[in-house]
Design a protein around this motif. Structure first.
Motif, mmCIF file in Angstrom:
data_model
loop_
_atom_site.group_PDB
_atom_site.id
_atom_site.type_symbol
_atom_site.label_atom_id
_atom_site.label_comp_id
_atom_site.label_asym_id
_atom_site.label_seq_id
_atom_site.Cartn_x
_atom_site.Cartn_y
_atom_site.Cartn_z
ATOM 1 N N ALA A 121 5.323 5.918 18.950
ATOM 2 C CA ALA A 121 4.150 5.243 18.366
ATOM 3 C C ALA A 121 2.936 6.145 18.394
ATOM 4 N N PHE A 122 2.755 6.944 17.356
ATOM 5 C CA PHE A 122 1.547 7.747 17.227
ATOM 6 C C PHE A 122 0.380 6.847 16.848
ATOM 7 N N PRO A 123 -0.796 7.037 17.414
ATOM 8 C CA PRO A 123 -1.959 6.273 16.966
ATOM 9 C C PRO A 123 -2.405 6.753 15.596
ATOM 10 N N PRO A 124 -3.032 5.906 14.802
ATOM 11 C CA PRO A 124 -3.538 6.334 13.501
ATOM 12 C C PRO A 124 -4.519 7.487 13.664
ATOM 13 N N PRO A 125 -4.542 8.449 12.750
ATOM 14 C CA PRO A 125 -5.451 9.585 12.856
ATOM 15 C C PRO A 125 -6.905 9.132 12.914
ATOM 16 N N ALA A 126 -7.686 9.801 13.772
ATOM 17 C CA ALA A 126 -9.093 9.427 13.925
ATOM 18 C C ALA A 126 -9.868 9.673 12.636
ATOM 19 N N GLN A 127 -9.497 10.731 11.910
ATOM 20 C CA GLN A 127 -10.172 11.063 10.660
ATOM 21 C C GLN A 127 -9.280 10.729 9.483
ATOM 22 N N SER A 128 -8.775 9.528 9.461
ATOM 23 C CA SER A 128 -7.860 9.119 8.400
ATOM 24 C C SER A 128 -8.546 9.109 7.051
ATOM 25 N N THR A 129 -7.792 9.507 6.019
ATOM 26 C CA THR A 129 -8.334 9.481 4.668
ATOM 27 C C THR A 129 -8.273 8.083 4.071
ATOM 28 N N ALA A 130 -7.620 7.165 4.765
ATOM 29 C CA ALA A 130 -7.517 5.799 4.253
ATOM 30 C C ALA A 130 -8.863 5.097 4.336
ATOM 31 N N THR A 131 -9.208 4.391 3.307
ATOM 32 C CA THR A 131 -10.430 3.612 3.306
ATOM 33 C C THR A 131 -10.158 2.252 3.901
ATOM 34 N N THR A 132 -11.221 1.459 4.073
ATOM 35 C CA THR A 132 -11.023 0.128 4.651
ATOM 36 C C THR A 132 -10.181 -0.743 3.742
ATOM 37 N N GLU A 133 -10.195 -0.439 2.428
ATOM 38 C CA GLU A 133 -9.393 -1.229 1.509
ATOM 39 C C GLU A 133 -7.941 -0.769 1.487
ATOM 40 N N GLN A 134 -7.680 0.443 2.010
ATOM 41 C CA GLN A 134 -6.341 0.998 1.944
ATOM 42 C C GLN A 134 -5.522 0.447 3.103
ATOM 43 N N ILE A 135 -4.897 -0.682 2.889
ATOM 44 C CA ILE A 135 -4.169 -1.372 3.951
ATOM 45 C C ILE A 135 -2.927 -0.596 4.356
ATOM 46 N N VAL A 136 -2.248 0.024 3.393
ATOM 47 C CA VAL A 136 -1.030 0.789 3.667
ATOM 48 C C VAL A 136 -1.375 2.271 3.714
ATOM 49 N N HIS A 137 -0.885 2.945 4.748
ATOM 50 C CA HIS A 137 -1.134 4.387 4.870
ATOM 51 C C HIS A 137 0.108 5.076 5.405
ATOM 52 N N LEU A 138 0.414 6.249 4.861
ATOM 53 C CA LEU A 138 1.572 7.022 5.292
ATOM 54 C C LEU A 138 1.090 8.351 5.870
#
Length: 228
Positions: A121-138
């Motif tokens: 279980a890796f934590p989500p990246p701190a500097q994720s490119t996903a926006t708040t609307e981007q519910i799904v991220h790979l």
């Protein structure tokens, strides 16, 4: 130290697995019945379950289903049943891998290591490119699928399909194209199995799998993936 729960009624095989994995550095607990396995599942909180299909008190397939309904812990199913239909049934029930008896202890250890790598279980990246609307991220580097910033367990084939979708959003893929993508990793997959993989992915990422927002069916052609 990773914890392995072995549910195996054959004393010699169970002892052999327990000793080998202990010497490999794992913390190991073993149950000889399904009921014992259920208790250890709750109390021991394993990182991987090695589950025999043929148990004296419960159906291993049903036990696998029960575990999967309450947890995403990787399950390695072991059995003397080596027909393709048996392997497919085990994987479709919720097992992450299937190992036919007899098998070497080295292969058992390698399969467990692979499951631990994929399920870590890796934590989500701190500097994720996903926006708040981007519910799904790979996260391709860590091979992780996130929904609402929570890691979602996927099989190897499911991730490969999502990876293809993610890198080519909006493109329509036929079942045959998706089949060719995963065939190298799962030699028993069929076009019907692609539909099963898609259905499972929808259950994992869609708010309403019957009215999918992300993985769309293009009737008569195949499937496509859209974030918006």
């Amino acid at each position: 130290m990773s914890k392995i729960l072995i549910i195996e009624d054959d004393l010699s095989i169970g002892e052999m697995m327990s000793i080998y994995l202990y010497e490999e550095g794992y913390q190991v607990m073993r149950a000889e019945t399904g009921r014992q396995g259920e208790m250890l599942f709750r109390d021991f909180e394993p990182d991987v379950i090695v589950l025999d299909i043929m148990l004296p008190d419960v159906d291993g397939i049903q036990l696998c289903t029960d575990f999967r309904n309450s947890s995403t812990i990787p399950i390695l199913m072991v059995s003397a049943k080596n027909e393709v239909s048996d392997r497919v049934k085990g994987l479709q029930t919720g097992a992450d891998d299937y190992l036919c008896k007899p098998f070497s202890m080295r292969e058992l250890s390698a399969r467990i290591q692979a499951l631990l790598r994929r399920s870590h279980a890796f934590p989500p990246p701190a500097q994720s490119t996903a926006t708040t609307e981007q519910i799904v991220h790979l996260d391709l580097e860590k091979r992780c699928l996130f929904v609402h910033s929570k890691i979602i367990e996927t099989t190897f084939s499911e991730f490969e399909i999502m990876k293809l979708f993610w890198q080519n959003q909006g493109r329509v893929y036929s079942r045959e194209e998706l089949l060719n993508r995963v065939r190298g990793f799962d030699s028993y997959v069929t076009e019907r199995a692609i539909d099963v993989h898609i259905a499972n992915l929808r259950k994992k990422i869609e708010a309403d799998p019957k009215e999918p927002k992300y993985i769309k069916t293009v009737w008569g052609v195949g499937y496509k993936f859209l974030l918006t």
